[in-house]
Design a protein around this motif. Structure first.
Motif, PDB file in Angstrom:
ATOM      1  N   VAL A 132       0.832  -1.209   0.000  1.00 49.47           N
ATOM      2  CA  VAL A 132       0.000   0.000   0.000  1.00 49.47           C
ATOM      3  C   VAL A 132       0.863   1.256   0.000  1.00 49.47           C
ATOM      4  CG1 VAL A 132      -1.614   1.344   1.401  1.00 49.47           C
ATOM      5  CG2 VAL A 132      -1.994  -1.091   1.057  1.00 49.47           C
ATOM      6  N   THR A 133       1.951   1.206   0.759  1.00 47.14           N
ATOM      7  CA  THR A 133       2.806   2.393   0.875  1.00 47.14           C
ATOM      8  C   THR A 133       3.815   2.508  -0.265  1.00 47.14           C
ATOM      9  OG1 THR A 133       4.290   1.140   2.331  1.00 47.14           O
ATOM     10  CG2 THR A 133       2.586   2.491   3.380  1.00 47.14           C
ATOM     11  N   HIS A 134       3.799   1.541  -1.185  1.00 47.37           N
ATOM     12  CA  HIS A 134       4.696   1.608  -2.343  1.00 47.37           C
ATOM     13  C   HIS A 134       3.900   1.335  -3.622  1.00 47.37           C
ATOM     14  CE1 HIS A 134       7.648   1.136   0.880  1.00 47.37           C
ATOM     15  NE2 HIS A 134       8.532   1.667   0.049  1.00 47.37           N
ATOM     16  N   PRO A 135       2.953   2.214  -3.931  1.00 48.29           N
ATOM     17  CA  PRO A 135       2.169   2.004  -5.158  1.00 48.29           C
ATOM     18  C   PRO A 135       3.011   2.281  -6.398  1.00 48.29           C
ATOM     19  CG  PRO A 135       1.648   4.129  -4.207  1.00 48.29           C
ATOM     20  CD  PRO A 135       2.571   3.450  -3.224  1.00 48.29           C
ATOM     21  N   ALA A 136       2.618   1.646  -7.488  1.00 49.84           N
ATOM     22  CA  ALA A 136       3.314   1.880  -8.756  1.00 49.84           C
ATOM     23  C   ALA A 136       3.006   3.290  -9.234  1.00 49.84           C
ATOM     24  CB  ALA A 136       2.883   0.857  -9.792  1.00 49.84           C
ATOM     25  N   VAL A 137       4.058   4.027  -9.575  1.00 47.32           N
ATOM     26  CA  VAL A 137       3.870   5.404 -10.026  1.00 47.32           C
ATOM     27  C   VAL A 137       4.343   5.582 -11.459  1.00 47.32           C
ATOM     28  CG1 VAL A 137       3.998   6.390  -7.711  1.00 47.32           C
ATOM     29  CG2 VAL A 137       6.099   6.020  -9.023  1.00 47.32           C
ATOM     30  N   GLU A 138       4.698   4.486 -12.101  1.00 50.25           N
ATOM     31  CA  GLU A 138       5.155   4.563 -13.483  1.00 50.25           C
ATOM     32  C   GLU A 138       4.703   3.308 -14.217  1.00 50.25           C
ATOM     33  OE1 GLU A 138       9.630   2.985 -12.403  1.00 50.25           O
ATOM     34  OE2 GLU A 138       9.261   5.111 -12.737  1.00 50.25           O
ATOM     35  N   ALA A 139       5.048   3.227 -15.466  1.00 56.68           N
ATOM     36  CA  ALA A 139       4.565   2.125 -16.299  1.00 56.68           C
ATOM     37  C   ALA A 139       5.415   0.862 -16.158  1.00 56.68           C
ATOM     38  CB  ALA A 139       4.531   2.558 -17.758  1.00 56.68           C
ATOM     39  N   ASP A 140       6.126   0.702 -15.053  1.00 59.95           N
ATOM     40  CA  ASP A 140       6.971  -0.476 -14.863  1.00 59.95           C
ATOM     41  C   ASP A 140       6.791  -0.994 -13.442  1.00 59.95           C
ATOM     42  OD1 ASP A 140       8.820  -2.455 -15.303  1.00 59.95           O
ATOM     43  OD2 ASP A 140      10.542  -1.189 -14.816  1.00 59.95           O
ATOM     44  N   PRO A 141       5.603  -1.561 -13.137  1.00 56.09           N
ATOM     45  CA  PRO A 141       5.335  -2.024 -11.770  1.00 56.09           C
ATOM     46  C   PRO A 141       6.085  -3.307 -11.441  1.00 56.09           C
ATOM     47  CG  PRO A 141       3.541  -2.654 -13.214  1.00 56.09           C
ATOM     48  CD  PRO A 141       4.474  -1.820 -14.041  1.00 56.09           C
ATOM     49  N   ALA A 142       6.110  -3.632 -10.166  1.00 51.59           N
ATOM     50  CA  ALA A 142       6.719  -4.893  -9.747  1.00 51.59           C
ATOM     51  C   ALA A 142       5.947  -6.052 -10.359  1.00 51.59           C
ATOM     52  CB  ALA A 142       6.703  -4.998  -8.224  1.00 51.59           C
ATOM     53  N   SER A 143       6.677  -7.040 -10.824  1.00 53.22           N
ATOM     54  CA  SER A 143       6.054  -8.211 -11.431  1.00 53.22           C
ATOM     55  C   SER A 143       6.842  -9.445 -11.035  1.00 53.22           C
ATOM     56  CB  SER A 143       6.027  -8.077 -12.958  1.00 53.22           C
ATOM     57  OG  SER A 143       7.338  -8.177 -13.482  1.00 53.22           O
ATOM     58  N   TRP A 144       6.388 -10.576 -11.525  1.00 50.27           N
ATOM     59  CA  TRP A 144       7.126 -11.801 -11.245  1.00 50.27           C
ATOM     60  C   TRP A 144       8.482 -11.797 -11.919  1.00 50.27           C
ATOM     61  CZ3 TRP A 144       5.744 -15.108  -7.560  1.00 50.27           C
ATOM     62  CH2 TRP A 144       4.430 -15.043  -7.079  1.00 50.27           C
ATOM     63  N   ALA A 145       8.664 -10.884 -12.884  1.00 47.85           N
ATOM     64  CA  ALA A 145       9.967 -10.759 -13.532  1.00 47.85           C
ATOM     65  C   ALA A 145      10.659  -9.461 -13.171  1.00 47.85           C
ATOM     66  CB  ALA A 145       9.802 -10.842 -15.056  1.00 47.85           C
TER      67      ALA A 145
END
Length: 471
Positions: A48-61
Motif C-alpha cells: 500500500v505504501t509503495h504504489p506503482a507510479v510509473e509504467a513499470d510495476p513490480a512483477s514476477w519478472a
C-alpha cells in the motif's frame, strides 16, 4: 532447556507433561497464527505504501525481458500495482529470498482484493495464514471471477481443509477456465523437453527427466533395458535400475565410437581430406569411402571446476581408489556439488583421453582491461570466486548472472576499470535493482560485500547473509 510462554514467564521444557504441555502447545499454535496474520498485514501495508507510479510495476519478472510466463504483476486480476523493487524491500528486511518475497506480497494482495472471505478467516484466527496463502497462490493466475467464486464457495462450506481447497479450485478451473484442462492437466507437446538436474543427488549423482513422444521414449527405454540386460549377462552385479542408468553413458560412448568410425556421416570433420598426420584414429578408415577418419571427442562438453587441497591432489594422483575412499577426502565442484576423490578418479579413468585437464584459475589474480566487457578468463575467475549472486539472501548461480561493475563503468574514465575487484555477479533483477533502485554495495578487502539501502545494511559472504542493522 528454558523457554518463555506468551506472558514471558520462564519454564523448563524438559519438565513439561500432561495438561500443562498441551496448553503450551495450543498457546504456541495461537502465537504462530497471530505471527502469520501480522506478517500478511505488514506485507500488504508495504504494498500500500509503495504504489506503482510509473509504467513499470513490480512483477514476477520485475523488468526482466523475455522471461516466459512471468510478465504478470504480483497480484492477480483486480489487485493494485506495486512499485518496482518493492519485493527487494521485503526480502532484505525479512531475510528471505526474492522468490519467497514475491509469493508473500502476491498472497497479501490477493487475499485483500480477491479473497476477502478467506482473509477474514485469517483475521479471526479461524485458519492459519499459510493455508490462506495456499488459496491465494493457487488462484493467482485465475480470473477475478474465478477467484471470487472460490472464495465464496470456501466461505459457504465454512472449511479450508487442503482437500476442500484443492477440489474447489479444480472445479473453478473447469467452470471458468476450461482451456486449462483440455489435457486433463497432463503434459502435452508444448511440455516436451529433456532436462538434467545436478543438484538432485549426492556424490556425483544427477537426475535426467524427459517428456516426449510416447513411442520415441519407449524405444529409448527398451534400448536402455536391452543394454542393461547385456551388462548383466556379462557379469555386472548391479541392480537392473542401476544398470539402466549406467547404460546411458555406455550408449553415449558407443555413439561417439560410431562417429569415430564414420558410420553416420561420409564426411569427416575436416571434409574427408585428412592427412596421415591428422589421422588420430589409429589407422581407422571409413568403411565406404576408404578415407582416413579424424577422431571425434566424447560428447561430454561439460567444463568441471574442481576445488581441492594440494594434499588431496597428491592423494588422488598417488593413492589407489580404495585408499582415497578410506581417507574420506572430498572435493567441491561447480556443477556436481561435493564428491569423493574416488568418484573423480573413476570419471577420469573412464573418460581416458576425452578428459582434458587444464590449469587452475587463480581466483586472487589481480589484473585489468581497458574495455567494458571482461574477457572470458576474468569472467570465469569472478564466477568461481563468488559462486552466486551477491545480493542479500540471493542464491542464483553466478553462471546465470550478469557481471556488474561495482563502481559504474565510465567510457571516458580512467584505465583499469574492468578488473576482478570491481566486478561481481548479480542476477538480472538485482542488477536492475542496483542500477535503478536505492541499493548500493561495496566489495570488502576480505572478499565479502556490504549492501546498504536507506538506513539498513547487510553483509554478504559466499556462505550467506547477515543483517548489520539492529532490529
Amino acid at each position: 532447556m528454558i523457554d518463555t510462554d506468551a506472558a514471558l514467564a520462564p519454564f523448563e521444557v524438559d519438565d513439561l507433561d500432561g495438561d500443562v504441555l498441551l496448553d503450551l502447545i495450543s498457546d504456541n499454535t495461537d502465537q504462530e497464527w497471530r505471527a502469520e496474520r501480522r506478517r500478511l498485514r505488514l506485507a500488504y501495508q508495504l504494498c500500500v505504501t509503495h504504489p506503482a507510479v510509473e509504467a513499470d510495476p513490480a512483477s514476477w519478472a520485475d523488468g526482466i525481458l523475455d522471461l516466459a510466463g512471468y510478465t504478470d504483476t504480483l497480484g492477480g486480476e483486480g489487485t493494485p500495482e506495486v512499485a518496482a523493487f518493492t519485493v527487494e524491500l521485503w526480502a532484505t528486511a525479512a531475510g528471505v529470498s526474492t522468490w519467497s518475497a514475491k509469493r508473500t506480497l502476491a498472497a497479501a494482495l490477493d487475499l485483500h482484493h480477491r479473497l476477502p472471505h478467506t482473509w477474514a478467516a485469517v483475521e479471526d484466527l479461524r485458519i492459519p495464514g499459510w493455508k490462506a496463502c495456499r488459496v491465494a497462490e493457487d488462484t493467482n493466475r485465475l480470473s477475478l471471477e474465478a477467484a471470487t467464486w472460490v472464495d465464496e464457495e470456501l466461505a459457504r462450506r465454512g472449511t479450508w481443509g487442503l482437500p476442500t481447497i484443492e477440489k474447489t479450485i479444480k472445479t473453478a478451473i473447469a467452470m471458468f477456465h476450461p482451456d486449462l484442462v483440455k489435457n486433463n492437466g497432463l503434459p502435452g507437446r508444448d511440455d516436451w523437453d529433456v532436462t538434467i538436474d545436478h543438484t538432485a543427488g549426492v556424490d556425483g549423482t544427477s537426475r535426467l527427466d524427459a517428456i516426449g513422444d510416447s513411442v520415441d521414449l519407449e524405444k529409448f527405454h527398451s534400448l536402455l533395458a536391452d543394454e542393461a540386460a547385456t551388462m548383466g549377462r556379462l557379469g555386472d552385479t548391479d541392480t537392473l535400475g542401476q544398470r539402466k542408468a549406467k547404460a546411458l553413458g555406455a550408449l553415449a560412448d558407443r555413439q561417439a565410437t560410431a562417429d569415430l568410425l564414420g558410420l553416420l556421416n561420409d564426411d569427416t570433420d575436416n571434409g574427408g581430406s585428412s592427412t596421415d598426420g591428422d589421422n588420430q584414429a589409429g589407422g581407422l578408415v571409413h568403411p565406404v569411402t576408404g578415407k582416413p577418419v579424424t577422431r571425434r571427442r566424447s560428447y561430454l562438453k561439460t567444463r568441471l571446476y574442481v576445488h581441492m587441497t594440494l594434499a588431496d591432489l597428491a592423494t588422488m594422483a598417488g593413492a589407489t581408489t580404495d585408499a582415497a575412499a578410506a581417507g574420506g577426502h572430498v572435493a567441491a565442484t561447480n556443477l556436481f556439488g561435493t564428491v569423493h576423490l574416488d568418484t573423480l578418479t573413476t570419471w577420469l579413468r573412464d573418460l581416458g583421453t576425452n578428459a582434458r585437464v587444464t590449469p587452475v584459475i587463480d581466483t586472487n589474480r589481480d589484473w585489468a582491461v581497458d574495455h567494458h566487457d571482461p574477457p572470458e578468463t576474468m569472467r570465469e575467475q569472478v564466477i568461481l570466486r563468488d559462486q552466486h549472486c551477491v545480493f542479500p539472501w540471493c542464491t542464483v548461480d553466478a553462471r546465470n548472472c550478469d557481471l556488474d561493475h561495482i563502481e559504474p563503468y565510465d567510457e571516458h574514465g580512467p584505465p583499469d576499470q574492468t578488473r576482478p575487484e570491481n566486478l561481481a555477479p548479480l542476477c538480472r533483477r538485482h542488477h536492475l535493482a542496483k542500477t535503478h533502485g536505492t541499493w548500493r554495495y561495496v566489495r570488502n578487502r576480505d572478499g565479502t560485500y556490504t549492501w546498504t539501502n536507506h538506513t539498513h545494511a547487510w553483509l554478504v559472504t559466499r556462505d550467506g547473509t547477515t543483517s548489520l542493522t539492529d532490529p
